[in-house]
Design an enzyme around this catalytic site. Sequence first.
Site, short mmCIF file in Angstrom:
data_model
loop_
_atom_site.label_atom_id
_atom_site.label_comp_id
_atom_site.label_asym_id
_atom_site.label_seq_id
_atom_site.Cartn_x
_atom_site.Cartn_y
_atom_site.Cartn_z
N CYS A 89 3.26 1.46 2.90
CA CYS A 89 4.40 0.55 2.73
C CYS A 89 5.42 1.17 1.78
O CYS A 89 6.63 1.10 2.02
CB CYS A 89 3.93 -0.80 2.18
SG CYS A 89 2.80 -1.67 3.27
N CYS A 127 0.83 -1.21 0.00
CA CYS A 127 0.00 0.00 0.00
C CYS A 127 0.87 1.26 0.00
O CYS A 127 2.10 1.20 0.04
CB CYS A 127 -0.92 0.00 1.21
SG CYS A 127 -0.03 0.13 2.78
#
Length: 78
Positions: free
Chosen positions: A13, A10
Site C-alpha cells: 500500500c 502494508c
Amino acid sequence: MKLKIYGSGCKKCQQLTDNAQEAANALGLTVDIEKITDVNAIIDEGIMRTPALSIEDDIVIEGKVASAEDIQKLLKAS
C-alpha cells in the site's frame, strides 16, 4: 485531483502511494492522496483485493502495485 489508496497500510500500500505521488509529480499535478484503511469502507467501495487506487472516485487499480509510469497513463486519461 483526488486520489485514494485502499489497503491495510502494508508495504505494498505504501509503495502504491509512493508511485502515485511520483506519477503526479512527473506530470506536474497537484494531488490530494487519501489513505483508506478501514475494512468496512474498502468493502463498501466494492474492492475485493488491495492495494487499490481510485482517481476522482473511480477505481482504476485493484490488487496490485502499479508502477509510476502506469499511474501516469491513468492520470493523463482522467
